[in-house]
Write an enzyme that holds these catalytic residues in place. Sequence first.
Site, PDB file in Angstrom:
ATOM      1  N   ALA A 171      28.999  40.920  45.489  1.00 30.13           N
ATOM      2  CA  ALA A 171      28.646  42.181  44.847  1.00 30.13           C
ATOM      3  C   ALA A 171      27.170  42.230  44.476  1.00 30.13           C
ATOM      4  O   ALA A 171      26.510  41.197  44.328  1.00 30.13           O
ATOM      5  CB  ALA A 171      29.498  42.383  43.591  1.00 30.13           C
TER       6      ALA A 171
ATOM      7  N   GLY B 176      33.067  39.691  47.201  1.00 26.51           N
ATOM      8  CA  GLY B 176      33.519  40.866  47.933  1.00 26.51           C
ATOM      9  C   GLY B 176      33.376  40.722  49.433  1.00 26.51           C
ATOM     10  O   GLY B 176      34.153  41.304  50.200  1.00 26.51           O
TER      11      GLY B 176
ATOM     12  N   GLU C  31      36.381  38.992  50.536  1.00 30.15           N
ATOM     13  CA  GLU C  31      37.507  39.918  50.458  1.00 30.15           C
ATOM     14  C   GLU C  31      37.513  40.889  51.629  1.00 30.15           C
ATOM     15  O   GLU C  31      38.575  41.231  52.163  1.00 30.15           O
ATOM     16  CB  GLU C  31      37.470  40.661  49.127  1.00 30.15           C
TER      17      GLU C  31
ATOM     18  N   GLU D 248      33.954  34.614  41.573  1.00 28.71           N
ATOM     19  CA  GLU D 248      33.825  35.623  40.520  1.00 28.71           C
ATOM     20  C   GLU D 248      34.024  35.074  39.114  1.00 28.71           C
ATOM     21  O   GLU D 248      33.458  35.608  38.149  1.00 28.71           O
ATOM     22  CB  GLU D 248      34.825  36.769  40.765  1.00 28.71           C
TER      23      GLU D 248
END
Length: 261
Positions: A69, A112, A115, A135
């Site tokens: 992110a 992310g 992901e 995270e």
Amino acid sequence: MIELEFTNLLIEKNAHIAKITINRPEVRNALDATTYGEISQAIELFEQDPTISVVILTGAGDKSFAAGADIKQLQQRTPLDALEPGLQGTCRKIEQSSKIVIAAVNGFALGGGCELALACDIRISSDRGKFGLPELNLAIIPGGGGTQRLSRIVGKGKALEMILTGEILDAYKAEQIGLVSKVVPHDQLHEEVQAYVEKIVAKGPLAVRLAKTVVHQGYDSDLTSALMLEKLAQAVLFGSEDKYEGTTAFLEKRQATFAGK
């Protein structure tokens, strides 16, 4: 197909293949709201184009697929922001797309970025690939579906270990636990992805689409329901022109020509 202009993506189309390149190499292709919003738009765009069979997702440069992110933007997010579709919505669009989506991981796939890769149907990595969900170092948890998809792909125990420790895996370790399908030398990544694409587009397109649907939708269903879903999909295919063409071509010892019908 409707054309859109993108700020943070490069979009290419060649025959049956579309390619999304996250184009923020100056920040290691970090994912801000604009970027994953544009990925969602691109996936929606490709859904409108029946000529596209496979989508390749990769990152610009030779260091990162997507390195997590945008932390400055993340710092400003509120509890209500977490309830928006956000990255989780983007990953869901990838997973539910009728197209086969292949992640060509050319470097860091963290947070992310990992992901995004997890949401793809197939993950091919260069030997420079790095995977992880760190995270918890920021006192948050993976929020793009990572807590669920990682455990389904590599098993709950290994997923918990990776998430709780923030462990970063190299490409070969990721391959060993089933996180990626194959690791190749960095300069051979796109050649290898293309080989996968060619194998897929040679198959009956309706069968490819339904195979993806049955696997994804059946995975979290009870076995009886999942097997019935498989039967219903097979019933559709038994009535298709492509099934007749595929079986006829096999018997005649020639290459099949599929029409997607």
